[in-house]
Design a protein around this motif. Structure first.
Motif, PDB file in Angstrom:
ATOM      1  N   GLU A  40       0.814  -1.212   0.000  1.00 43.58           N
ATOM      2  CA  GLU A  40       0.000   0.000   0.000  1.00 43.58           C
ATOM      3  C   GLU A  40       0.849   1.263   0.000  1.00 43.58           C
ATOM      4  OE1 GLU A  40      -3.161   0.282   2.758  1.00 43.58           O
ATOM      5  OE2 GLU A  40      -4.012  -1.671   2.265  1.00 43.58           O
ATOM      6  N   LEU A  41       1.992   1.214   0.669  1.00 41.53           N
ATOM      7  CA  LEU A  41       2.831   2.408   0.796  1.00 41.53           C
ATOM      8  C   LEU A  41       4.021   2.409  -0.162  1.00 41.53           C
ATOM      9  CD1 LEU A  41       2.879   2.842   4.697  1.00 41.53           C
ATOM     10  CD2 LEU A  41       1.286   3.817   3.018  1.00 41.53           C
ATOM     11  N   PHE A  42       4.088   1.401  -1.031  1.00 43.45           N
ATOM     12  CA  PHE A  42       5.179   1.301  -2.006  1.00 43.45           C
ATOM     13  C   PHE A  42       6.544   1.283  -1.323  1.00 43.45           C
ATOM     14  CE2 PHE A  42       1.610   3.339  -4.237  1.00 43.45           C
ATOM     15  CZ  PHE A  42       1.430   2.435  -5.274  1.00 43.45           C
ATOM     16  N   LEU A  43       6.632   0.472  -0.274  1.00 39.38           N
ATOM     17  CA  LEU A  43       7.873   0.305   0.463  1.00 39.38           C
ATOM     18  C   LEU A  43       8.260  -1.173   0.438  1.00 39.38           C
ATOM     19  CD1 LEU A  43       6.991   2.403   3.650  1.00 39.38           C
ATOM     20  CD2 LEU A  43       8.415   3.156   1.741  1.00 39.38           C
ATOM     21  N   SER A  44       9.490  -1.466   0.805  1.00 36.88           N
ATOM     22  CA  SER A  44       9.893  -2.867   0.923  1.00 36.88           C
ATOM     23  C   SER A  44       9.435  -3.381   2.296  1.00 36.88           C
ATOM     24  CB  SER A  44      11.409  -3.003   0.805  1.00 36.88           C
ATOM     25  OG  SER A  44      12.039  -2.454   1.947  1.00 36.88           O
ATOM     26  N   PRO A  45       9.167  -4.683   2.405  1.00 39.56           N
ATOM     27  CA  PRO A  45       8.805  -5.246   3.718  1.00 39.56           C
ATOM     28  C   PRO A  45       9.865  -4.958   4.783  1.00 39.56           C
ATOM     29  CG  PRO A  45       8.280  -6.810   1.988  1.00 39.56           C
ATOM     30  CD  PRO A  45       9.055  -5.697   1.334  1.00 39.56           C
ATOM     31  N   LYS A  46      11.139  -4.963   4.387  1.00 41.03           N
ATOM     32  CA  LYS A  46      12.202  -4.686   5.351  1.00 41.03           C
ATOM     33  C   LYS A  46      12.100  -3.263   5.891  1.00 41.03           C
ATOM     34  CE  LYS A  46      17.221  -4.679   5.936  1.00 41.03           C
ATOM     35  NZ  LYS A  46      18.551  -4.915   5.299  1.00 41.03           N
ATOM     36  N   THR A  47      11.783  -2.302   5.001  1.00 42.71           N
ATOM     37  CA  THR A  47      11.642  -0.913   5.442  1.00 42.71           C
ATOM     38  C   THR A  47      10.470  -0.775   6.405  1.00 42.71           C
ATOM     39  OG1 THR A  47      12.589  -0.052   3.396  1.00 42.71           O
ATOM     40  CG2 THR A  47      11.225   1.451   4.666  1.00 42.71           C
ATOM     41  N   VAL A  48       9.363  -1.445   6.090  1.00 41.11           N
ATOM     42  CA  VAL A  48       8.199  -1.408   6.978  1.00 41.11           C
ATOM     43  C   VAL A  48       8.555  -2.010   8.335  1.00 41.11           C
ATOM     44  CG1 VAL A  48       5.854  -2.284   7.353  1.00 41.11           C
ATOM     45  CG2 VAL A  48       6.533  -1.453   5.095  1.00 41.11           C
ATOM     46  N   ALA A  49       9.276  -3.134   8.320  1.00 34.69           N
ATOM     47  CA  ALA A  49       9.668  -3.782   9.572  1.00 34.69           C
ATOM     48  C   ALA A  49      10.556  -2.866  10.411  1.00 34.69           C
ATOM     49  CB  ALA A  49      10.390  -5.096   9.270  1.00 34.69           C
ATOM     50  N   ASN A  50      11.466  -2.145   9.757  1.00 37.36           N
ATOM     51  CA  ASN A  50      12.343  -1.218  10.482  1.00 37.36           C
ATOM     52  C   ASN A  50      11.541  -0.080  11.110  1.00 37.36           C
ATOM     53  OD1 ASN A  50      14.637  -2.685   9.856  1.00 37.36           O
ATOM     54  ND2 ASN A  50      15.141  -1.462   8.049  1.00 37.36           N
ATOM     55  N   HIS A  51      10.586   0.486  10.337  1.00 37.12           N
ATOM     56  CA  HIS A  51       9.733   1.535  10.879  1.00 37.12           C
ATOM     57  C   HIS A  51       8.903   1.014  12.052  1.00 37.12           C
ATOM     58  CE1 HIS A  51      10.430   4.920   8.273  1.00 37.12           C
ATOM     59  NE2 HIS A  51      10.179   4.236   7.171  1.00 37.12           N
ATOM     60  N   THR A  52       8.440  -0.228  11.916  1.00 32.02           N
ATOM     61  CA  THR A  52       7.612  -0.822  12.966  1.00 32.02           C
ATOM     62  C   THR A  52       8.402  -0.952  14.266  1.00 32.02           C
ATOM     63  OG1 THR A  52       6.297  -2.067  11.348  1.00 32.02           O
ATOM     64  CG2 THR A  52       6.267  -2.849  13.624  1.00 32.02           C
TER      65      THR A  52
END
Length: 210
Positions: free
Chosen positions: A171-183
């Protein structure tokens, strides 16, 4: 020579609500409801078809939120004005919407003529914030979400709504790794041990509803 009407796109996931807004705006002879959308994605797509002057944008939308839709639309169509029309009256939502590029923000509790006045104001380039919303510029020290970045706030909202890392990444056009880091960062900031803690906080602060 008579000026053309203000072309408005209504964005709300409830058809009854859009119909009510539409009837109200059509009473103004200088405003034309030129389109409707029930999601941020469809609002973005509609902008490819029509040159809207003002987008009346709800924040609580399925999938892409109104704040994310605002940023994405303005990055591609910087000339359009976005007026947020939301049930969220907390200062943090007003500040984040304006930071995303919205030109105005009004509450759905506002009297009917406020919507028409606000559409006219933002169409002319003025900022318009409902006076009932108080001092939205004041720092909200008691709100733990104030420490989140714009991206972290969006990921927080999606996690609390039940989305997993892969769906958020899509949805945010990010990589899963980037989302995990933000999380990881937002959990540390909020002192949350897991998604259940995030969901409880989101409910308590009005980001999501039961």
């Amino acid at each position: 020579m008579e000026s053309r009407p203000i072309k408005v796109l209504l964005v709300d996931d409830h058809s009854v609500v859009r119909a009510g807004y539409g009837r109200l705006l059509k009473l103004a002879d200088d405003i034309e409801v030129a389109g409707e959308a029930d999601s941020g994605e469809r609002a973005y797509a509609a902008c490819r078809q029509t040159d809207f002057d003002v987008i009346v944008m709800d924040l609580s939308l399925p999938g892409m939120s109104g704040i994310e839709a605002t940023k994405r639309i303005l990055s591609r169509y910087p000339g359009v004005r976005i007026l947020v029309f939301s049930v969220h009256e907390e200062a943090i939502f007003v500040r984040r919407a304006l930071a995303a590029g919205a030109t105005g923000y009004i509450s759905k509790r506002a009297v009917s003529d406020v919507l028409v006045d606000a559409v006219r104001a933002v169409a002319s380039g003025q900022h318009y914030v409902d006076e009932q919303l108080g001092d939205y510029g004041q720092t909200t020290a008691t709100n733990p979400l104030a420490s989140l970045s714009s991206r972290e706030f969006e990921i927080f909202r999606l996690l609390a709504s039940g989305a997993n890392v892969n769906r958020i990444a899509d949805e945010l056009f990010l990589s899963p790794k980037t989302v995990a880091n933000h999380t990881t960062r937002l959990r540390n900031k909020l002192g949350a041990s897991g998604t259940a803690d995030l969901t409880r906080l989101a409910i308590r602060t009005g980001v999501v509803s039961l």
